[in-house]
Design a protein around this motif. Structure first.
Motif, short mmCIF file in Angstrom:
data_model
loop_
_atom_site.label_atom_id
_atom_site.label_comp_id
_atom_site.label_asym_id
_atom_site.label_seq_id
_atom_site.Cartn_x
_atom_site.Cartn_y
_atom_site.Cartn_z
N VAL A 276 74.09 27.66 -29.35
CA VAL A 276 74.72 26.78 -30.33
C VAL A 276 74.10 27.08 -31.69
N MET A 277 74.94 27.11 -32.73
CA MET A 277 74.42 27.26 -34.08
C MET A 277 75.18 26.33 -35.01
N ASP A 278 74.50 25.91 -36.07
CA ASP A 278 75.18 25.14 -37.11
C ASP A 278 74.59 25.49 -38.46
N LEU A 279 75.40 25.30 -39.49
CA LEU A 279 75.01 25.55 -40.87
C LEU A 279 75.61 24.44 -41.72
N ALA A 280 74.80 23.84 -42.58
CA ALA A 280 75.26 22.74 -43.42
C ALA A 280 74.68 22.88 -44.82
N VAL A 281 75.48 22.45 -45.80
CA VAL A 281 75.04 22.44 -47.19
C VAL A 281 75.32 21.07 -47.77
N ASP A 282 74.27 20.41 -48.25
CA ASP A 282 74.39 19.11 -48.92
C ASP A 282 74.31 19.29 -50.42
N TYR A 283 75.13 18.53 -51.15
CA TYR A 283 75.04 18.47 -52.60
C TYR A 283 74.53 17.08 -52.95
N VAL A 284 73.25 17.00 -53.32
CA VAL A 284 72.56 15.72 -53.47
C VAL A 284 72.86 15.13 -54.85
N LEU A 285 73.56 14.00 -54.87
CA LEU A 285 73.85 13.26 -56.10
C LEU A 285 73.12 11.93 -56.08
N GLU A 286 73.10 11.23 -57.18
CA GLU A 286 72.42 9.95 -57.23
C GLU A 286 73.09 8.91 -56.37
N SER A 287 74.42 8.91 -56.31
CA SER A 287 75.14 7.86 -55.61
C SER A 287 75.68 8.27 -54.25
N MET A 288 75.74 9.58 -53.97
CA MET A 288 76.24 10.03 -52.67
C MET A 288 75.82 11.47 -52.44
N THR A 289 76.01 11.94 -51.20
CA THR A 289 75.65 13.31 -50.84
C THR A 289 76.78 13.94 -50.05
N PRO A 290 77.69 14.65 -50.70
CA PRO A 290 78.74 15.37 -49.96
C PRO A 290 78.11 16.48 -49.11
N GLU A 291 78.74 16.77 -47.97
CA GLU A 291 78.21 17.79 -47.07
C GLU A 291 79.34 18.63 -46.50
N VAL A 292 79.10 19.92 -46.43
CA VAL A 292 79.99 20.86 -45.76
C VAL A 292 79.20 21.50 -44.62
#
Length: 321
Positions: A276-292
């Motif tokens: 199993v493998m996974d890869l994730a990228v978070d974009y850290v903002l002050e009010s939320m953190t979108p993730e792909v």
């Protein structure tokens, strides 16, 4: 339920006021959750997008409490209990008026010991949270287990966690039977500026009389069949995260696992192996953190060869949402 819950409270207070009452500090924390739900045009238990019409209203409650008995900064015992989840008015759960059913269960019971002068070195013994690292949740084990875990610092940037866990033992009082499942583990967390990597290895010692292969793998497609002879299993992997691209957080996991046994004449099962493998990228903002994120695992190629081509998973809990 009330009697059982207050009995635990009384037990906790008795321990706190016992022989070492002058040196022991009791700390309590917990969560009390109540939920009300109403489903329209759904089957009981949740929406299934069917054509069945109906209206379902539920009221539910759950209580979890932790009690820490702090003897010193180096010695602490923890006990946790849970009541619920139960439906309001359910007589089987003691929630009907006049009900007296005891539905309190133990979640955790362990002792923490820290080596004086070494704040990062310690030993935890008992029923405790047991988690194999993973950024989207653990693909191998994320639950509670009876275990002995030792944590040792090996330098400014390197740590070491090793130990033994016994998540299952079906017949502890019958020495002629071997239904135990034991795990030996080793984690090597590495921390440098902006980068964390944790390689790990887990080896399973499988009792010859373990009643079901599904004790070793909860994956769909694994038959509910007893373990045959010469059973063994292991997992190896690594979990990593990098915060060197601020405000981006890059995370990745890879795990390979394998279970093997003598070929089962009834089901034909001989091996369960995969990755199993996974890869994730978070974009850290002050009010939320979108993730792909991307999540991928191996699969079956030939189900007639006695091999299930997915990684065996003990008690996984992947939160990829």
């Amino acid at each position: 339920m009330k009697r059982g819950f207050f009995a635990i409270l009384a037990f906790v207070m008795a321990l706190a006021s016992g022989q070492h009452s002058g040196a022991t500090e009791l700390r309590a924390r917990g969560e009390f959750k109540t939920q009300f739900s109403w489903w329209h045009n759904a089957a009981p238990g949740g929406p299934d997008f069917s054509d069945e019409t109906g209206e379902t209203f539920t009221a539910m409650q759950r209580i979890r409490m932790w009690f820490d008995f702090v003897v010193s900064e180096n010695l602490k015992a923890t006990y946790a209990a849970e009541a619920g989840t139960f439906h309001w008015g359910d007589p089987a759960a003691g929630m009907a008026t006049g009900g007296r059913s005891a539905n309190v269960k133990t979640l955790e019971a362990y002792v923490d010991f820290r080596v004086p002068g070494l704040s990062d070195a310690g030993l935890r013994v008992g029923l405790q949270p047991f988690v194999v690292p993973g950024n989207l949740g653990s693909h191998v084990f994320d639950d509670r287990a009876t275990a002995i875990l030792a944590t040792i610092p090996a330098g400014d940037h390197l740590g070491l966690t090793g130990g033994w866990a016994r998540p299952y033992n079906g017949r502890p009082n019958e020495p002629e039977m071997s239904e135990a499942l034991d795990l030996a583990l080793l984690f090597l967390p590495v921390h440098v500026d902006g980068l964390e990597v944790t390689p790990y290895y887990i080896h399973a010692f499988v009792g010859d009389d373990l009643p079901s292969v599904r004790k070793l793998s909860a994956n769909p497609g694994v038959p509910e069949a007893p373990v045959t002879g010469n059973a063994k299993a292991w997992w190896a992997g690594a979990s990593a995260r990098a915060a060197i691209f601020d405000p981006l957080m890059v995370m990745a996991d890879f795990t390979y696992g394998r279970f093997s046994q003598d070929r089962d004449p009834a089901t034909g099962l001989e091996k369960i192996q995969g990755w199993v493998m996974d890869l994730a990228v978070d974009y850290v903002l002050e009010s939320m953190t979108p993730e792909v994120f991307l999540l991928y695992q191996s699969g079956d190629t030939d189900k007639s060869d006695g091999v299930v081509g997915v990684m065996p998973a003990l008690f996984p809990d992947v939160a990829a949402t």
